[in-house]
Design an enzyme around this catalytic site. Structure first.
Site: not given
Ligand code: UDP
Length: 499
Positions: A25-26, A130, A377, A382, A399
């Site tokens: 996510g980063h 970051d 986020w 997205e 969240q």
């Molecule tokens: N993502 C993806 N495929 C997956 C799961 C997540 O491309 O099967 C990407 C999603 O599009 C987003 C990131 O991973 O860009 C996840 O970031 P988010 O902030 O939504 O959640 P986190 O994983 O940090 O809890």
């Protein structure tokens, strides 16, 4: 007054280094930012992403795509992942088993000497680091270069967490449960909403002493002492909060999102991705499929996975569900769910992707009609950018705060589980299991004609249009991206004092 740029400064590209934290996510938005910055002004900017080897392989497809045209200069500079007792190739949240997540945070703390060595050896013109990497402000000051903080979450959750942290002494020690905690000092204006959150839904660092609560002051001080902050959001999503944020939380704020654009060709970003699911989506009617994904690292209990599977089955809706696979057998309390018998029962209308889905491409697909999300986020942004209404099921950290932006402020989604239906909590051991009937009722009710999705859809389509114009020439995010480049060029021309 700033000194005029010399001819040499004008010719040399601005070398910007990026240091993302160890989580997809980063890593994903920061890599996209590095690529977009270099592509925005190819003759002025060159990006270098400083990452550990396994994380380098996650971002490599995105970087290759960005550089393939020859229009953007983006490099990857690897450094060793600190030895914190994780297995080979395990270098981010989500890859590490839940019980070892603390080791990833420990690795972040231990990365300081490597970061300092890289910056001193390469002396870039600016560093975008970051949030946890507070030391980059100090080393940037020593080198006389600007340090920007990269924020992967938006202005609304950041302000809420800042303002709650300021009254933390009143929160810590109070009974944790459903007692509402009002978020003080949120801005007024058209979007003014009183925000109150049950204590059980607040991130741990706000309700008890932990690593982050001890570090928070230092992170804030480094952010405020730095050159500015780059935030992955766009002004029209949360205007009052962006204005307030600019006023109180950064010397300079750049709102440059959505950094990751919805695109049917966005496959292979942040992981391999299963492109077959896109073919399957193409066999389904427009807006008919519920996309279910809970991000890159949050965990469910086996009992919750079972209820979710049964709930999706009972909803009678068409769905695409991403189930993350654990790298570690002992950790995989959800590994056998959903089982084969269930998959046979939902065959044709339910598809499970095990591992990683090409989320941007899925959200951009016309067959997708709703997104059941944990409200990370990036996922929120997205969904807004792709114009897909959201069903919220927050799990951890900020969240539950993001959920309030989605359901109450920007109003493009609805909750799966309302207050009063059961205990929601950022701590899995405290939270009630959401039963299958509640999942089925929420999903089916959202999708039915005249259901809550329709209202959310009007709002989210508007937002998607605004997100699109924000990043187009002269849009708010486009202008902030170019202002960032101009300010960095100016800082270089002015010499060390501007840093
Ligand atoms: N993502 C993806 N495929 C997956 C799961 C997540 O491309 O099967 C990407 C999603 O599009 C987003 C990131 O991973 O860009 C996840 O970031 P988010 O902030 O939504 O959640 P986190 O994983 O940090 O809890």
């Amino acid at each position: 007054m700033a000194a005029a740029a010399t001819p040499g400064d004008r010719k040399k590209k601005l070398r910007v280094f990026f240091l993302p934290f160890f989580a997809r996510g980063h890593l994903i938005p920061q890599t996209d930012l590095a690529c977009r910055l270099a592509a925005a002004r190819p003759s002025d900017v060159e990006s270098t992403i400083v990452v550990t080897p396994a994380n380098a392989s996650l971002i490599e497809p995105t970087v290759s795509r960005a550089t393939a045209s020859g229009r953007a200069a983006v490099h990857i500079l690897p450094y060793p992942f600190p030895d914190v007792g994780l297995g080979p190739g395990i270098e981010c949240l989500g890859a590490a088993p839940a019980r070892d997540e603390w080791r990833v945070y420990r690795a972040a703390d231990l990365a300081q000497p490597a970061h300092e060595a890289v910056l001193r050896a390469h002396r870039p013109d600016a560093v975008v680091a970051d949030v946890p990497f507070w030391w980059t402000t100090d080393v940037a000051a020593e080198l006389g270069i600007p340090r920007l903080t990269f924020h992967p979450v938006g202005a609304f959750p950041q302000l809420a967490m800042n303002n709650l942290f300021a009254v933390r002494a009143d929160i810590v020690g109070r009974p944790r449960g459903r007692q509402l905690v009002a978020v003080p000092g949120m801005p007024g204006g058209k979007e003014k909403k009183e925000v109150a959150i049950p204590a059980s839904e607040l991130p741990d660092f706000l309700v008890r002493d932990d690593h982050l609560s001890a570090l928070w002051g230092r992170l804030k001080a480094a952010q405020l002492a730095g050159f500015g902050v780059v935030v992955n959001t766009f002004a029209d999503l949360e205007r009052a909060y962006c204005d307030e944020y600019r006023r109180v939380d950064a010397r300079r704020a750049y709102f440059v999102g959505p950094i990751s654009q919805p695109s049917l060709s966005a496959v292979g970003r942040g992981g391999d991705g299963d492109a077959d699911c896109l073919h399957w989506l193409s066999t389904k009617p427009s807006r008919s499929v519920v996309y279910v994904c809970f991000g890159s690292w949050a965990h469910f209990s086996a009992a919750q996975m079972t209820e979710l599977a049964l709930g999706l089955e009972a909803s009678n809706q068409t769905f695409l569900w991403v189930v993350r696979c654990s790298s570690d057998e002992e950790d995989s309390d959800d590994a056998d769910v959903p089982d084969e018998a269930w998959e046979r029962r939902v065959a044709g209308r339910g598809v499970v992707v095990r591992g990683w889905a090409p989320q941007l491409a899925v959200l951009a697909h016309p067959s997708v009609g709703a997104f059941l999300t944990h409200c990370g986020w990036n996922s929120v942004l997205e969904a807004a950018s792709a114009g897909v209404p959201v069903l919220t099921w927050p799990l951890v950290f900020e969240q539950f705060i993001n959920e309030r932006l989605v359901t109450e402020v920007a109003a493009f989604g609805a909750r799966v589980w309302e207050d009063g239906e059961g205990v929601r909590s950022v701590r899995r051991e405290e939270a009630d299991t959401v039963p299958a009937e509640a999942v089925a009722r929420a999903v089916a009710g959202f999708m039915e004609r005249g259901g809550r999705r329709e209202k959310a859809e009007v709002k989210v389509k508007e937002l998607a249009e605004r997100a699109r114009t924000a990043v187009e020439e002269d849009g708010s995010s486009w202008r902030d991206m170019h202002r960032l480049i101009d300010d960095l060029m100016q800082a270089r021309a002015s010499g060390p004092k501007m840093a």
